[in-house]
Enzyme design. Sequence first.
Site, PDB file in Angstrom:
ATOM      1  N   PRO A   1     -13.456 -19.436 -19.114  1.00  0.00           N
ATOM      2  CA  PRO A   1     -12.708 -19.248 -17.259  1.00  0.00           C
ATOM      3  C   PRO A   1     -11.322 -18.445 -16.663  1.00  0.00           C
ATOM      4  CG  PRO A   1     -11.926 -20.970 -18.005  1.00  0.00           C
ATOM      5  CD  PRO A   1     -11.692 -21.498 -19.188  1.00  0.00           C
ATOM      6  N   TRP A   2     -11.799 -18.017 -15.768  1.00  0.00           N
ATOM      7  CA  TRP A   2     -10.546 -17.249 -16.047  1.00  0.00           C
ATOM      8  C   TRP A   2      -9.280 -17.408 -15.022  1.00  0.00           C
ATOM      9  CZ3 TRP A   2     -10.154 -18.117 -10.224  1.00  0.00           C
ATOM     10  CH2 TRP A   2     -11.662 -18.431  -9.788  1.00  0.00           C
TER      11      TRP A   2
ATOM     12  N   LYS B   1     -15.234 -16.040 -25.991  1.00  0.00           N
ATOM     13  CA  LYS B   1     -15.908 -15.000 -24.918  1.00  0.00           C
ATOM     14  C   LYS B   1     -14.974 -14.958 -23.366  1.00  0.00           C
ATOM     15  CE  LYS B   1     -18.459 -14.296 -21.440  1.00  0.00           C
ATOM     16  NZ  LYS B   1     -17.751 -13.655 -20.689  1.00  0.00           N
TER      17      LYS B   1
ATOM     18  N   GLU C   1     -14.589 -12.177 -17.922  1.00  0.00           N
ATOM     19  CA  GLU C   1     -14.763 -10.321 -17.624  1.00  0.00           C
ATOM     20  C   GLU C   1     -13.975 -10.215 -17.057  1.00  0.00           C
ATOM     21  OE1 GLU C   1     -17.021 -12.968 -16.981  1.00  0.00           O
ATOM     22  OE2 GLU C   1     -18.854 -12.255 -16.244  1.00  0.00           O
TER      23      GLU C   1
ATOM     24  N   GLU D   1     -16.335 -28.656 -19.328  1.00  0.00           N
ATOM     25  CA  GLU D   1     -15.741 -29.021 -18.811  1.00  0.00           C
ATOM     26  C   GLU D   1     -16.086 -28.123 -17.054  1.00  0.00           C
ATOM     27  OE1 GLU D   1     -12.703 -29.082 -16.234  1.00  0.00           O
ATOM     28  OE2 GLU D   1     -11.951 -27.785 -18.066  1.00  0.00           O
TER      29      GLU D   1
ATOM     30  N   CYS E   1      -9.791 -26.253 -11.555  1.00  0.00           N
ATOM     31  CA  CYS E   1     -10.700 -27.867 -11.894  1.00  0.00           C
ATOM     32  C   CYS E   1      -9.856 -29.248 -12.049  1.00  0.00           C
ATOM     33  CB  CYS E   1     -11.151 -28.022 -13.091  1.00  0.00           C
ATOM     34  SG  CYS E   1     -10.054 -28.133 -14.678  1.00  0.00           S
TER      35      CYS E   1
ATOM     36  N   GLN F   1     -14.105 -13.789  -4.720  1.00  0.00           N
ATOM     37  CA  GLN F   1     -13.584 -15.957  -4.399  1.00  0.00           C
ATOM     38  C   GLN F   1     -13.169 -15.430  -3.448  1.00  0.00           C
ATOM     39  OE1 GLN F   1     -14.145 -17.644  -7.088  1.00  0.00           O
ATOM     40  NE2 GLN F   1     -12.190 -19.177  -5.594  1.00  0.00           N
TER      41      GLN F   1
ATOM     42  N   GLU G   1     -16.611 -27.487  -3.863  1.00  0.00           N
ATOM     43  CA  GLU G   1     -15.514 -26.865  -4.721  1.00  0.00           C
ATOM     44  C   GLU G   1     -15.669 -25.708  -4.090  1.00  0.00           C
ATOM     45  OE1 GLU G   1     -14.710 -25.098  -9.465  1.00  0.00           O
ATOM     46  OE2 GLU G   1     -13.785 -27.271  -9.747  1.00  0.00           O
TER      47      GLU G   1
HETATM   48  O1  TXE Z   1     -17.601 -19.407 -13.184  1.00  0.00           O
HETATM   49  P1  TXE Z   1     -18.630 -18.928 -15.069  1.00  0.00           P
HETATM   50  P2  TXE Z   1     -17.574 -17.706 -11.960  1.00  0.00           P
HETATM   51  C1  TXE Z   1     -16.035 -22.776 -11.104  1.00  0.00           C
HETATM   52  C2  TXE Z   1     -14.948 -22.353  -9.388  1.00  0.00           C
HETATM   53  C3  TXE Z   1     -15.391 -20.811  -9.286  1.00  0.00           C
HETATM   54  C4  TXE Z   1     -17.307 -20.569  -9.460  1.00  0.00           C
HETATM   55  C5  TXE Z   1     -17.678 -19.559 -10.388  1.00  0.00           C
HETATM   56  O2  TXE Z   1     -15.687 -23.621  -8.237  1.00  0.00           O
HETATM   57  O3  TXE Z   1     -15.629 -20.285  -7.922  1.00  0.00           O
HETATM   58  O4  TXE Z   1     -17.265 -22.403 -11.160  1.00  0.00           O
HETATM   59  O5  TXE Z   1     -16.838 -19.319 -10.796  1.00  0.00           O
HETATM   60  C6  TXE Z   1     -18.985 -17.047 -18.371  1.00  0.00           C
HETATM   61  N1  TXE Z   1     -24.125 -18.270 -20.563  1.00  0.00           N
HETATM   62  N2  TXE Z   1     -15.039 -22.873 -11.892  1.00  0.00           N
HETATM   63  O6  TXE Z   1     -18.800 -17.726 -11.177  1.00  0.00           O
HETATM   64  O7  TXE Z   1     -20.073 -18.512 -13.998  1.00  0.00           O
HETATM   65  C7  TXE Z   1     -18.785 -16.674 -17.565  1.00  0.00           C
HETATM   66  O8  TXE Z   1     -18.539 -14.670 -17.953  1.00  0.00           O
HETATM   67  C8  TXE Z   1     -23.374 -17.837 -20.957  1.00  0.00           C
HETATM   68  C9  TXE Z   1     -14.145 -24.341 -12.354  1.00  0.00           C
HETATM   69  O9  TXE Z   1     -16.005 -17.092 -12.265  1.00  0.00           O
HETATM   70  O10 TXE Z   1     -19.205 -20.437 -15.046  1.00  0.00           O
HETATM   71  C10 TXE Z   1     -17.399 -16.903 -17.758  1.00  0.00           C
HETATM   72  O11 TXE Z   1     -16.341 -16.153 -19.212  1.00  0.00           O
HETATM   73  N3  TXE Z   1     -21.899 -17.683 -20.839  1.00  0.00           N
HETATM   74  C11 TXE Z   1     -13.480 -23.954 -13.429  1.00  0.00           C
HETATM   75  C12 TXE Z   1     -17.264 -18.527 -18.260  1.00  0.00           C
HETATM   76  O12 TXE Z   1     -18.701 -18.544 -17.991  1.00  0.00           O
HETATM   77  C13 TXE Z   1     -21.235 -17.309 -19.020  1.00  0.00           C
HETATM   78  C14 TXE Z   1     -13.417 -22.913 -14.333  1.00  0.00           C
HETATM   79  C15 TXE Z   1     -17.247 -18.852 -16.333  1.00  0.00           C
HETATM   80  O13 TXE Z   1     -17.594 -17.677 -15.427  1.00  0.00           O
HETATM   81  C16 TXE Z   1     -23.509 -17.822 -18.031  1.00  0.00           C
HETATM   82  C17 TXE Z   1     -13.576 -21.423 -13.086  1.00  0.00           C
HETATM   83  C18 TXE Z   1     -24.348 -17.363 -19.188  1.00  0.00           C
HETATM   84  N4  TXE Z   1     -25.187 -17.768 -18.406  1.00  0.00           N
HETATM   85  C19 TXE Z   1     -14.777 -21.697 -12.152  1.00  0.00           C
HETATM   86  N5  TXE Z   1     -22.730 -17.281 -17.042  1.00  0.00           N
HETATM   87  C20 TXE Z   1     -13.308 -25.267 -14.329  1.00  0.00           C
HETATM   88  N6  TXE Z   1     -13.987 -26.016 -14.918  1.00  0.00           N
HETATM   89  O14 TXE Z   1     -11.669 -24.732 -14.565  1.00  0.00           O
HETATM   90  C21 TXE Z   1     -21.608 -17.065 -16.673  1.00  0.00           C
HETATM   91  N7  TXE Z   1     -21.194 -17.159 -18.135  1.00  0.00           N
END
Ligand code: TXE
Length: 495
Positions: free
Chosen positions: A153-154, A178, A181, A253, A287, A334, A387
């Site tokens: 994640p980011w 990965k 992005e 996670e 998280c 966000q 969340e």
């Molecule tokens: O997360 P995504 P997003 C939560 C937080 C946030 C929400 C959305 O509430 O507001 O999620 O964030 C990859 N197949 N968390 O949209 O989409 C994506 O490219 C394979 C909680 O940014 O879950 C990135 O690398 N991969 C959190 C990763 O998944 C896919 C941390 C996370 O992005 C995919 C981040 C697919 N179909 C956001 N779609 C925590 N648990 O710490 C997306 N990705």
Amino acid sequence: MTPKIVTSFIGGEWVEPNESSHKIKIIHPADEQHISTLYEADTNEVSNAAETAKKTFDSGVWSNASVDDRKSVLLAIKDLIIENKEEIAEQEVMNTGAPIAQAYGRQIPRSAMNFEFFAEFISQASSPVFDQNPDYITYVRREPIGVAGLIAPWNAPMALATMKIAGAIAFGNSCILKPSELTPLGFVPFMNLLKKAGLPDGVINMVNGRGSVTGTAITQNENIDVIAFTGGTETGRVIGAESGKTLKKIVTELGGKSANIIFSDADFERALDAAMVAIFSNNGQQCLAGSRILVEKPIAKEFKKRMVERARNLIIGDPFDSKTEIGPLISKEQIEKVMSFAQTAEESDDTNILCGGKRCESFQKGYYFEPTIVETKSNQNTVCQEEIFGPFATILEFDGIDEAIELANDSEFGLVSYIWSTDIRKIMRAQAEIRAGVVWVNTPLMRELRAPFGGYKNSGIGRDGGEWSRNLFTEEKTVSIPLKDFPITKLGEND
Ligand code: TXE
């Protein structure tokens, strides 16, 4: 210096930019400037990365390397992260907007520690031997599983991705990372230090791009054996379903809405300090944030007053300023998401915005959101259930331990929870009855890498940390050897 472009890193080399690739603008969240361009990896590029990782794995150059050799490479990576911490921190902050003091204090040391931890772990790990049967010895071998797909994640790009990378390679696997992005930049200096650390090419590969394209290509790839994912709950479901088609092992996670329970017998000042750290560090985008504060009635009024004073006093500003405590949120999407929750709070009858709830007006540019505290009467309110992932806390009052536990568990999530009390009986009851993967008692954010980390309910499947990462990234092989000859039934000798 921020790299102008970011491509994939496969077999120890940066892939030449291909002008026909889909391109994604990387934005500095503090001034919304376009700072770099990501060239997305399509399905073919992901296949190349997976083939390279598989070939490297099959060659044995890393998968059969001795534990001592692997350990020394992991320690060299750790040393090089520390040596290059300025450059890595700069790219990370440029990309995420997290305050630089927190990058130096938490994210970068944690990234280095991930490699040190797994280096030490592999040198001490042992496997069971079963010798209860006097005629046999049976033992368990741990073998690397193959190629790991690591989807990160980011919010804490380096710290979270390196936990996965270090765990995967420590046990002999090759991997494909990965990053999100939104946040590839810190990985550019990181990939550049791997050769110097002595890691064979092709052990760590990176592909960049959107989840729907590059991420999907990873979850569908037949050469990838295991997926470790951190991200949103909805994405977790999609990744789980996709990975199931090729029967990959998977750990996820996911999101959280963690209860931070403060009993009236708690050390008030420490609980207040910790509540601030738990919701406002990393700009609230974590998280494990203590985003749902439950405070016992006798101290509730004073607690809210003091926390609001502290929240109003937070230093919001340029993430590169070492005094900054809150920087901008990661992206336009966000901040819009967080603002929509403020809107919900404003429109709802049972909530009251005590502070914040809007963009910081003093900044012309950047995704700055005011530290927000909302008191609510019902845990059913959307702001208590979803969340939010920003500097946004809800506070609910409770009356006694029964109600505290009921409220804490009234959530689809169950990642972490916090308990503040000086009464050991209350603590022992609450830690047992709360349905969450981690309970922090009188402390915020204690990550013990030896122990499992992960969530109950919609916060994920599986755990990482020491032995649990080993379970994920290895196959177990049971080997039985007889210690003496014994009669074997002679099938087919019927004359
Ligand atoms: O997360 P995504 P997003 C939560 C937080 C946030 C929400 C959305 O509430 O507001 O999620 O964030 C990859 N197949 N968390 O949209 O989409 C994506 O490219 C394979 C909680 O940014 O879950 C990135 O690398 N991969 C959190 C990763 O998944 C896919 C941390 C996370 O992005 C995919 C981040 C697919 N179909 C956001 N779609 C925590 N648990 O710490 C997306 N990705």
